[in-house]
Design an enzyme around this catalytic site. Structure first.
Site, mmCIF file in Angstrom:
data_model
loop_
_atom_site.group_PDB
_atom_site.id
_atom_site.type_symbol
_atom_site.label_atom_id
_atom_site.label_comp_id
_atom_site.label_asym_id
_atom_site.label_seq_id
_atom_site.Cartn_x
_atom_site.Cartn_y
_atom_site.Cartn_z
ATOM 1 N N ARG A 154 0.906 -1.193 -0.090
ATOM 2 C CA ARG A 154 -0.045 -0.050 -0.004
ATOM 3 C C ARG A 154 0.861 1.388 -0.200
ATOM 4 O O ARG A 154 0.672 2.264 -0.990
ATOM 5 C CB ARG A 154 -0.960 -0.024 1.090
ATOM 6 C CG ARG A 154 -1.962 -1.318 1.063
ATOM 7 C CD ARG A 154 -2.847 -1.417 2.464
ATOM 8 N NE ARG A 154 -1.962 -1.828 3.441
ATOM 9 C CZ ARG A 154 -1.285 -1.286 4.465
ATOM 10 N NH1 ARG A 154 -1.589 0.120 4.816
ATOM 11 N NH2 ARG A 154 -0.331 -1.836 5.406
ATOM 12 N N ARG A 236 11.745 -0.611 7.921
ATOM 13 C CA ARG A 236 12.542 -1.238 9.251
ATOM 14 C C ARG A 236 14.120 -1.554 8.831
ATOM 15 O O ARG A 236 14.315 -1.911 7.901
ATOM 16 C CB ARG A 236 11.919 -2.418 9.686
ATOM 17 C CG ARG A 236 10.421 -2.409 10.421
ATOM 18 C CD ARG A 236 10.510 -1.574 11.583
ATOM 19 N NE ARG A 236 9.170 -1.457 12.233
ATOM 20 C CZ ARG A 236 8.182 -0.710 11.986
ATOM 21 N NH1 ARG A 236 8.478 0.257 10.925
ATOM 22 N NH2 ARG A 236 7.015 -0.541 12.529
ATOM 23 N N GLU A 265 16.485 1.685 18.569
ATOM 24 C CA GLU A 265 15.794 2.916 18.823
ATOM 25 C C GLU A 265 15.345 3.006 20.273
ATOM 26 O O GLU A 265 14.945 2.100 20.926
ATOM 27 C CB GLU A 265 14.757 2.985 17.775
ATOM 28 C CG GLU A 265 14.959 3.007 16.529
ATOM 29 C CD GLU A 265 13.691 3.007 15.328
ATOM 30 O OE1 GLU A 265 12.557 3.311 16.079
ATOM 31 O OE2 GLU A 265 13.963 2.773 14.277
ATOM 32 N N HIS A 285 12.525 8.333 13.234
ATOM 33 C CA HIS A 285 11.303 7.323 13.129
ATOM 34 C C HIS A 285 10.004 8.058 13.088
ATOM 35 O O HIS A 285 9.222 7.920 14.463
ATOM 36 C CB HIS A 285 11.647 6.216 14.222
ATOM 37 C CG HIS A 285 10.565 5.071 13.557
ATOM 38 N ND1 HIS A 285 10.926 3.741 14.094
ATOM 39 C CD2 HIS A 285 9.688 4.842 12.771
ATOM 40 C CE1 HIS A 285 10.005 2.796 13.444
ATOM 41 N NE2 HIS A 285 9.309 3.792 12.415
ATOM 42 N N GLY A 287 7.942 8.604 10.489
ATOM 43 C CA GLY A 287 7.190 8.436 9.454
ATOM 44 C C GLY A 287 5.763 8.333 9.646
ATOM 45 O O GLY A 287 4.902 8.733 8.876
#
Length: 330
Positions: A154, A236, A265, A285, A287
């Site tokens: 997607r 990832r 992280e 991170h 997103g």
């Protein structure tokens, strides 16, 4: 129910419209990050429903076994940070919507932002200008270049549409069903993985991390990339072999990287090699970190809590837990 929300760094969740879905529940929100088991066990001692923000906190057996009141973990997306087997043993239901019907447009937009930022050296130029320097280098345009999408799901499909708007050529490599979907959407498919890495000017990794995809991008793959090419990873870090990207960047293939994800992280070590490289653009991170995306995510998460409270859990990852007395084990 007594609900705890972890790792809400900027105390954003209570400002969301969907937060009203938790009216009637007792909610405690934590804005710091704690991973110590003893500290978390004390913090969550009375928690019945635990809300996680993606993979910010690891929820493993040593912690789960100390949370006698915990009944539900509610979150969204994949769950490599949760010991599902330990939850099942303790009768803790894990509900996690996989949002299969909609892409994360926030992640797709950030990916495209990183492509532009890296190719035009935007962060480096901004930093230089603030330091009193004028034009420190020459970037690359996107028009006419080839964007490679590794994993056509997607988000990958959304990024492909952005690329077409910038007059880029799109080349896809993925599992066979995904390649077929890409072709049906009018995009070219590489004849092989090797040809894919050799041909692309920009490669965006768009796969979920699982046992089959961990380390799927190897040192040999990176070595095939052009010295002018850009690798973008907003999926990832584990998709790339451990240490392979740093070594490849030092060897000059690819010539650039733009990253939103890391092996560990939060990444707070300012001396980490990736943060020291002038040809790497890094974001922490983010997103999925937008107000709009939070509304979508937490609406699902809170619906899962209310469904459980109503006696009809949804999006249950471990249905075996439904038959286990909570906190007592099988």
């Amino acid at each position: 129910m007594k609900i705890s929300i972890l790792d809400d760094y900027h105390d954003t969740v209570r400002t969301l419209r969907c937060f009203r879905k938790l009216a009637g529940h007792e909610v405690e929100i934590w804005s710091d990050h704690v991973q110590d088991v003893a500290a978390l066990a004390a913090r969550l001692a009375h928690t019945e429903a635990l809300v996680l923000i993606r993979e910010r906190t690891q929820i493993r057996a040593p912690l789960i076994e100390r949370l006698d009141k915990l009944r539900l973990i509610s979150q969204r997306s994949v769950y490599p940070h949760i010991d599902v087997a330990a939850c099942t043993r303790r009768g803790v239901i894990v509900s996690s919507s996989q949002h299969a019907d909609t892409p994360s447009y926030a992640a797709a937009e950030l990916t495209w932002g990183l492509v532009l930022a890296a190719m035009r050296q935007i962060p480096q130029q901004v930093a230089a200008l603030k330091a009193g320097k004028w034009q420190i280098g020459v970037g690359w345009s996107l028009r006419g270049k080839t964007l490679g999408i590794y994993g056509y799901g997607r988000i990958g499909a959304a990024i492909a549409r952005y690329a077409k708007a910038f007059d880029m050529n799109v080349l896809v490599w993925a599992r066979e069903p995904s390649r077929a979907r890409a072709q049906a959407d009018g995009y070219a498919v590489a004849p092989s993985k090797e040809a894919f890495f050799e041909a692309c000017d920009v490669i965006s990794l768009q796969m979920r991390l699982n046992a089959a995809t961990r380390g799927i991008v190897t040192a040999a793959d990176l070595a095939r990339m052009k010295p002018t090419a850009l690798l973008v990873n907003t999926s990832r870090a584990g998709l790339i072999g451990k240490g392979a990207l740093v070594a490849a960047l030092r060897q000059g293939r690819p010539g650039m990287a733009a990253l939103d994800v890391y092996d560990e992280e939060p990444l707070l070590d300012v001396n980490h090699p990736l943060l020291q490289m002038d040809n790497v653009v890094c974001t922490p991170h983010i997103g999925y970190v937008s107000h709009d995306e939070y509304e979508l995510q937490f609406s699902d998460i809170f619906d899962q809590i209310n469904a459980y409270a109503a006696g009809a859990p949804i999006n249950v990852v471990n249905p075996e837990a439904l038959g286990v007395a909570p906190g007592r084990g099988a």
